[in-house]
Design a protein around this motif. Structure first.
Motif, PDB file in Angstrom:
ATOM      1  N   ILE A  37      10.770  -4.188  -4.714  1.00 34.79           N
ATOM      2  CA  ILE A  37       9.952  -5.244  -4.121  1.00 34.79           C
ATOM      3  C   ILE A  37      10.032  -5.142  -2.601  1.00 34.79           C
ATOM      4  CG2 ILE A  37       9.763  -7.746  -3.750  1.00 34.79           C
ATOM      5  CD1 ILE A  37      10.580  -8.111  -6.711  1.00 34.79           C
ATOM      6  N   ALA A  38      11.243  -4.996  -2.072  1.00 35.15           N
ATOM      7  CA  ALA A  38      11.428  -4.897  -0.623  1.00 35.15           C
ATOM      8  C   ALA A  38      10.713  -3.669  -0.060  1.00 35.15           C
ATOM      9  CB  ALA A  38      12.915  -4.853  -0.279  1.00 35.15           C
ATOM     10  N   GLU A  39      10.798  -2.549  -0.766  1.00 29.78           N
ATOM     11  CA  GLU A  39      10.110  -1.333  -0.327  1.00 29.78           C
ATOM     12  C   GLU A  39       8.596  -1.541  -0.323  1.00 29.78           C
ATOM     13  OE1 GLU A  39       9.585   3.385  -1.576  1.00 29.78           O
ATOM     14  OE2 GLU A  39      10.488   1.993  -3.017  1.00 29.78           O
ATOM     15  N   ALA A  40       8.068  -2.136  -1.386  1.00 31.23           N
ATOM     16  CA  ALA A  40       6.625  -2.365  -1.484  1.00 31.23           C
ATOM     17  C   ALA A  40       6.144  -3.304  -0.384  1.00 31.23           C
ATOM     18  CB  ALA A  40       6.273  -2.936  -2.862  1.00 31.23           C
ATOM     19  N   VAL A  41       6.935  -4.349  -0.098  1.00 34.99           N
ATOM     20  CA  VAL A  41       6.580  -5.293   0.963  1.00 34.99           C
ATOM     21  C   VAL A  41       6.565  -4.581   2.313  1.00 34.99           C
ATOM     22  CG1 VAL A  41       7.471  -7.281   2.260  1.00 34.99           C
ATOM     23  CG2 VAL A  41       7.307  -7.384  -0.244  1.00 34.99           C
ATOM     24  N   PHE A  42       7.609  -3.795   2.604  1.00 36.87           N
ATOM     25  CA  PHE A  42       7.694  -3.080   3.883  1.00 36.87           C
ATOM     26  C   PHE A  42       6.533  -2.095   4.001  1.00 36.87           C
ATOM     27  CE2 PHE A  42      10.913  -2.397   7.284  1.00 36.87           C
ATOM     28  CZ  PHE A  42      10.281  -1.380   7.980  1.00 36.87           C
ATOM     29  N   ALA A  43       6.256  -1.359   2.932  1.00 37.24           N
ATOM     30  CA  ALA A  43       5.149  -0.390   2.946  1.00 37.24           C
ATOM     31  C   ALA A  43       3.814  -1.095   3.162  1.00 37.24           C
ATOM     32  CB  ALA A  43       5.127   0.404   1.642  1.00 37.24           C
ATOM     33  N   ASP A  44       3.667  -2.301   2.614  1.00 34.60           N
ATOM     34  CA  ASP A  44       2.443  -3.062   2.801  1.00 34.60           C
ATOM     35  C   ASP A  44       2.288  -3.483   4.268  1.00 34.60           C
ATOM     36  OD1 ASP A  44       0.076  -4.303   1.603  1.00 34.60           O
ATOM     37  OD2 ASP A  44       1.069  -6.207   2.093  1.00 34.60           O
ATOM     38  N   PHE A  45       3.390  -3.882   4.904  1.00 32.30           N
ATOM     39  CA  PHE A  45       3.343  -4.190   6.349  1.00 32.30           C
ATOM     40  C   PHE A  45       2.945  -2.945   7.138  1.00 32.30           C
ATOM     41  CE2 PHE A  45       5.653  -8.123   5.520  1.00 32.30           C
ATOM     42  CZ  PHE A  45       5.233  -8.957   6.541  1.00 32.30           C
ATOM     43  N   ILE A  46       3.519  -1.797   6.799  1.00 30.14           N
ATOM     44  CA  ILE A  46       3.177  -0.546   7.480  1.00 30.14           C
ATOM     45  C   ILE A  46       1.671  -0.283   7.355  1.00 30.14           C
ATOM     46  CG2 ILE A  46       3.398   1.980   7.375  1.00 30.14           C
ATOM     47  CD1 ILE A  46       6.349   1.548   6.531  1.00 30.14           C
ATOM     48  N   ARG A  47       1.152  -0.439   6.147  1.00 24.89           N
ATOM     49  CA  ARG A  47      -0.271  -0.185   5.900  1.00 24.89           C
ATOM     50  C   ARG A  47      -1.152  -1.177   6.660  1.00 24.89           C
ATOM     51  NH1 ARG A  47      -3.816  -2.603   3.067  1.00 24.89           N
ATOM     52  NH2 ARG A  47      -2.337  -3.863   1.909  1.00 24.89           N
ATOM     53  N   ARG A  48      -0.867  -2.475   6.514  1.00 32.24           N
ATOM     54  CA  ARG A  48      -1.722  -3.499   7.123  1.00 32.24           C
ATOM     55  C   ARG A  48      -1.675  -3.476   8.646  1.00 32.24           C
ATOM     56  NH1 ARG A  48      -0.192  -8.359   6.400  1.00 32.24           N
ATOM     57  NH2 ARG A  48       1.720  -8.077   5.206  1.00 32.24           N
ATOM     58  N   LYS A  49      -0.521  -3.157   9.220  1.00 35.14           N
ATOM     59  CA  LYS A  49      -0.379  -3.159  10.681  1.00 35.14           C
ATOM     60  C   LYS A  49      -0.552  -1.755  11.284  1.00 35.14           C
ATOM     61  CE  LYS A  49       2.504  -7.267  10.776  1.00 35.14           C
ATOM     62  NZ  LYS A  49       1.661  -8.152  11.552  1.00 35.14           N
ATOM     63  N   LYS A  50      -0.882  -0.797  10.409  1.00 38.96           N
ATOM     64  CA  LYS A  50      -1.118   0.586  10.851  1.00 38.96           C
ATOM     65  C   LYS A  50       0.074   1.141  11.643  1.00 38.96           C
ATOM     66  CE  LYS A  50      -6.145   0.139  10.748  1.00 38.96           C
ATOM     67  NZ  LYS A  50      -6.091  -0.772   9.658  1.00 38.96           N
ATOM     68  N   LEU A  51       1.248   1.031  11.045  1.00 36.53           N
ATOM     69  CA  LEU A  51       2.489   1.491  11.669  1.00 36.53           C
ATOM     70  C   LEU A  51       2.988   2.800  11.059  1.00 36.53           C
ATOM     71  CD1 LEU A  51       4.296  -1.990  11.728  1.00 36.53           C
ATOM     72  CD2 LEU A  51       3.085  -0.868  13.613  1.00 36.53           C
ATOM     73  N   TYR A  52       2.074   3.585  10.504  1.00 39.86           N
ATOM     74  CA  TYR A  52       2.429   4.838   9.818  1.00 39.86           C
ATOM     75  C   TYR A  52       3.225   5.791  10.702  1.00 39.86           C
ATOM     76  CZ  TYR A  52      -1.434   3.247   6.867  1.00 39.86           C
ATOM     77  OH  TYR A  52      -2.267   2.497   6.080  1.00 39.86           O
ATOM     78  N   ASP A  53       2.906   5.818  11.985  1.00 39.54           N
ATOM     79  CA  ASP A  53       3.568   6.748  12.904  1.00 39.54           C
ATOM     80  C   ASP A  53       4.945   6.262  13.355  1.00 39.54           C
ATOM     81  OD1 ASP A  53       1.350   8.353  12.776  1.00 39.54           O
ATOM     82  OD2 ASP A  53       0.484   7.602  14.641  1.00 39.54           O
ATOM     83  N   ILE A  54       5.280   5.019  13.037  1.00 38.56           N
ATOM     84  CA  ILE A  54       6.519   4.423  13.535  1.00 38.56           C
ATOM     85  C   ILE A  54       7.561   4.245  12.442  1.00 38.56           C
ATOM     86  CG2 ILE A  54       7.500   2.403  14.701  1.00 38.56           C
ATOM     87  CD1 ILE A  54       4.657   1.967  15.901  1.00 38.56           C
ATOM     88  N   TRP A  55       7.122   3.835  11.237  1.00 42.96           N
ATOM     89  CA  TRP A  55       8.061   3.454  10.174  1.00 42.96           C
ATOM     90  C   TRP A  55       7.832   4.229   8.882  1.00 42.96           C
ATOM     91  CZ3 TRP A  55      12.088   0.620  11.446  1.00 42.96           C
ATOM     92  CH2 TRP A  55      12.001  -0.209  12.556  1.00 42.96           C
ATOM     93  N   GLU A  56       8.917   4.411   8.154  1.00 44.05           N
ATOM     94  CA  GLU A  56       8.892   4.992   6.816  1.00 44.05           C
ATOM     95  C   GLU A  56       9.896   4.202   5.988  1.00 44.05           C
ATOM     96  OE1 GLU A  56      10.165   9.241   4.840  1.00 44.05           O
ATOM     97  OE2 GLU A  56       9.203   9.266   6.818  1.00 44.05           O
ATOM     98  N   VAL A  57       9.577   3.928   4.726  1.00 44.96           N
ATOM     99  CA  VAL A  57      10.478   3.148   3.874  1.00 44.96           C
ATOM    100  C   VAL A  57      10.592   3.771   2.489  1.00 44.96           C
ATOM    101  CG1 VAL A  57       8.642   1.563   3.103  1.00 44.96           C
ATOM    102  CG2 VAL A  57      11.043   0.800   3.076  1.00 44.96           C
ATOM    103  N   HIS A  58      11.793   3.683   1.938  1.00 41.97           N
ATOM    104  CA  HIS A  58      12.089   4.149   0.580  1.00 41.97           C
ATOM    105  C   HIS A  58      13.081   3.167  -0.032  1.00 41.97           C
ATOM    106  CE1 HIS A  58      10.131   8.048   1.164  1.00 41.97           C
ATOM    107  NE2 HIS A  58      10.573   7.947   2.412  1.00 41.97           N
TER     108      HIS A  58
END
Length: 157
Positions: free
Chosen positions: A20-41
């Motif tokens: 759940i935490a990974e999915a939430v973090f990945a959703d923030f990355i997607r919505r805020k377009k932070l692909y170049d800054i963050w990665e989550v597993h």
């Protein structure tokens, strides 16, 4: 361009809270377009559920909140994780104790409770695994959203 910051979400079995935490973090990355800054597993402290997908109640919860593209297979944490991730988040105090026990001496990863960022100060992410309904999963989801949002706000780059 800077090097991506890497986050690992950890719980006991890697089928409820940490996905759940990974999915939430990945959703923030997607919505805020932070692909170049963050990665989550995410990963588990035990290998009991290795290869399994998230608990169906966890998937129902995240899908209800619009996260419909999340896929995951549970895996145990490895020694390399302590070198490859900048932050390793446990969901409760037992997770933190075990992560500290497993941490190699030369690891620079920051080990913290994800809930330590919760503005409502609910430091322990609710463990819904033994619940008979979905309310505990909803609670864990909301805690993760608050904590991840506050973490990302604190660590803007």
């Amino acid at each position: 361009m800077s090097v991506k910051k890497k986050v690992l979400m950890v719980c006991l079995g890697n089928i409820c809270r940490s996905p759940i935490a990974e999915a939430v973090f990945a959703d923030f990355i997607r919505r805020k377009k932070l692909y170049d800054i963050w990665e989550v597993h995410s990963a588990a402290l035990i290998g009991y559920h290795t290869g399994k997908g998230p608990d169906h109640r966890a998937m129902t919860t995240i899908e209800k909140h619009g996260i419909t593209d999340y896929t995951h297979q549970a895996r145990p944490i490895t020694t390399n994780d302590f070198h490859n991730f900048d932050w390793i988040f446990g969901m409760d105090e037992d997770n933190i104790r075990e992560l500290e026990r497993l941490r190699p001496n030369n690891s620079s990863a920051v080990i913290e409770l994800l809930g330590s960022y919760d503005p409502e100060e609910e430091r322990i992410i609710r463990d819904p695994y033994y619940d008979t309904d979905i309310q505990g999963f909803e609670k864990a989801y909301i805690q993760c959203v608050r904590s991840v949002a506050a973490f990302l706000e604190k660590h803007k780059y």
